[in-house]
Scaffold this motif. Structure first.
Motif, short mmCIF file in Angstrom:
data_model
loop_
_atom_site.label_atom_id
_atom_site.label_comp_id
_atom_site.label_asym_id
_atom_site.label_seq_id
_atom_site.Cartn_x
_atom_site.Cartn_y
_atom_site.Cartn_z
N VAL A 1 0.85 -1.19 0.00
CA VAL A 1 0.00 0.00 0.00
C VAL A 1 0.89 1.24 0.00
O VAL A 1 2.07 1.19 0.36
CB VAL A 1 -0.97 0.04 1.21
CG1 VAL A 1 -1.94 -1.13 1.15
CG2 VAL A 1 -0.22 0.05 2.51
N ASP A 2 0.32 2.35 -0.39
CA ASP A 2 1.07 3.60 -0.45
C ASP A 2 1.70 3.90 0.90
O ASP A 2 1.07 3.75 1.94
CB ASP A 2 0.15 4.75 -0.88
CG ASP A 2 0.93 6.00 -1.21
OD1 ASP A 2 2.16 5.92 -1.41
OD2 ASP A 2 0.31 7.08 -1.26
N GLY A 3 2.95 4.30 0.87
CA GLY A 3 3.69 4.61 2.08
C GLY A 3 4.61 3.50 2.54
O GLY A 3 5.47 3.71 3.39
N SER B 1 5.24 2.89 -8.37
CA SER B 1 3.85 3.29 -8.63
C SER B 1 2.91 2.85 -7.51
O SER B 1 1.86 3.46 -7.32
CB SER B 1 3.37 2.71 -9.97
OG SER B 1 3.16 1.30 -9.87
N LEU B 2 3.28 1.83 -6.77
CA LEU B 2 2.43 1.33 -5.68
C LEU B 2 2.59 2.12 -4.40
O LEU B 2 1.69 2.15 -3.57
CB LEU B 2 2.75 -0.14 -5.38
CG LEU B 2 2.48 -1.17 -6.46
CD1 LEU B 2 2.91 -2.55 -5.99
CD2 LEU B 2 1.02 -1.17 -6.88
N THR B 3 3.74 2.72 -4.22
CA THR B 3 4.04 3.36 -2.94
C THR B 3 4.66 4.75 -3.16
O THR B 3 5.81 5.00 -2.81
CB THR B 3 4.91 2.44 -2.06
OG1 THR B 3 5.16 3.06 -0.82
CG2 THR B 3 6.19 2.01 -2.73
N VAL C 1 11.36 2.98 -2.42
CA VAL C 1 11.81 1.79 -3.13
C VAL C 1 13.34 1.80 -3.09
O VAL C 1 13.97 2.77 -3.53
CB VAL C 1 11.36 1.79 -4.61
CG1 VAL C 1 11.87 0.52 -5.32
CG2 VAL C 1 9.86 1.92 -4.73
N TYR C 2 13.93 0.75 -2.55
CA TYR C 2 15.37 0.55 -2.60
C TYR C 2 15.63 -0.44 -3.72
O TYR C 2 15.03 -1.52 -3.74
CB TYR C 2 15.90 -0.01 -1.29
CG TYR C 2 15.82 0.96 -0.13
CD1 TYR C 2 16.88 1.81 0.14
CD2 TYR C 2 14.69 1.02 0.67
CE1 TYR C 2 16.82 2.71 1.21
CE2 TYR C 2 14.61 1.90 1.73
CZ TYR C 2 15.68 2.75 1.99
OH TYR C 2 15.60 3.63 3.04
N SER C 3 16.52 -0.08 -4.63
CA SER C 3 16.78 -0.93 -5.78
C SER C 3 18.27 -1.18 -5.92
O SER C 3 19.06 -0.24 -5.90
CB SER C 3 16.23 -0.26 -7.04
OG SER C 3 16.25 -1.13 -8.13
N LYS D 1 10.80 10.63 -7.11
CA LYS D 1 11.53 10.91 -5.86
C LYS D 1 11.54 9.75 -4.87
O LYS D 1 12.26 9.82 -3.88
CB LYS D 1 10.92 12.14 -5.17
CG LYS D 1 10.89 13.38 -6.03
CD LYS D 1 12.28 13.91 -6.27
CE LYS D 1 12.21 15.21 -7.03
NZ LYS D 1 13.39 15.43 -7.83
N ASN D 2 10.76 8.71 -5.09
CA ASN D 2 10.65 7.65 -4.08
C ASN D 2 11.49 6.41 -4.40
O ASN D 2 11.20 5.32 -3.92
CB ASN D 2 9.18 7.26 -3.88
CG ASN D 2 8.58 6.56 -5.09
OD1 ASN D 2 9.01 6.76 -6.22
ND2 ASN D 2 7.57 5.75 -4.85
#
Length: 192
Positions: free
Chosen positions: A21-23, A42-44, A49-51, A72-73
């Motif tokens: 969920v978002d966040g 897109s989901l959060t 997101v760590y990639s 930015k996330n």
């Protein structure tokens, strides 16, 4: 007419989108071309997101995309997924692995059994109860066969009181990729 897309990556997306969920904080353990990272982003939107990616060229190419798009996330880390615990100090809701090699690049640079097993173990510790890990496993190359065998042996040993493990595979395709899904059960406790 509705068409079902039976691909390991598509199924992984369907599973993850039911949980995240978002966040939330999530991880793409294998950036590659960035498809899973963008999906997770897109989901959060208000999460992170760590990639992870070992190939600097892939990191640079993807960082250019997220800069151009103003995303930015996403935090892209030019390091192996086995080191995720050095960069993430929060519990995460989902971790996605897409094993093998980067499409369109040097096929001799692949995920490796030893680092993948280490990353899976560290990832399971980072997951919140109710969180999921998806692992798309490609067996059409030599390292992929070894990685698949080692992974299956390792995750089969996970305690069913704490983890639910599913293996989704094609039974009529030789060397087809398959999907492993691990859910950390809600009853999981760190002090056990």
């Amino acid at each position: 007419m509705y068409k079902v897309v039976l691909k390991a990556t598509s199924l992984a997306h369907k599973i993850v989108e039911k949980v995240v969920v978002d966040g939330d904080v999530v991880v793409d353990a294998t950036l590659g071309n960035g498809n899973d990272t963008l999906f997770l982003s897109s989901l959060t939107i208000n999460g992170m997101v760590y990639s992870f990616e070992v190939q600097k060229s892939a990191v640079d190419r993807f960082n250019k995309i997220i800069d151009e798009e103003g995303i930015k996330n996403i935090k892209v880390i030019n390091d192996g997924h086995q080191n995720m615990d050095l960069y993430i100090d929060k519990k995460v809701k989902a971790i996605m692995f897409n094993l093998g090699y980067l499409p369109g690049s040097d096929k001799t640079i692949t995920t490796k059994s030893d680092t993948t097993l280490e990353a899976v173990q560290k990832g399971l510790k980072l997951l919140v109860p109710g969180g999921v890990m998806t692992i798309a496993v490609y067996v059409g190359h030599e390292e992929g066969q070894r990685e698949a065998e080692d992974l299956l042996k390792e995750i089969t040993e996970l305690d069913s009181k704490h983890f639910s493990v599913m293996n989704i595979n094609f039974i009529n395709r030789k060397n087809a990729p398959f999907l492993l899904v691990i859910e950390k059960n809600d009853s999981y406790r760190e002090d056990i």
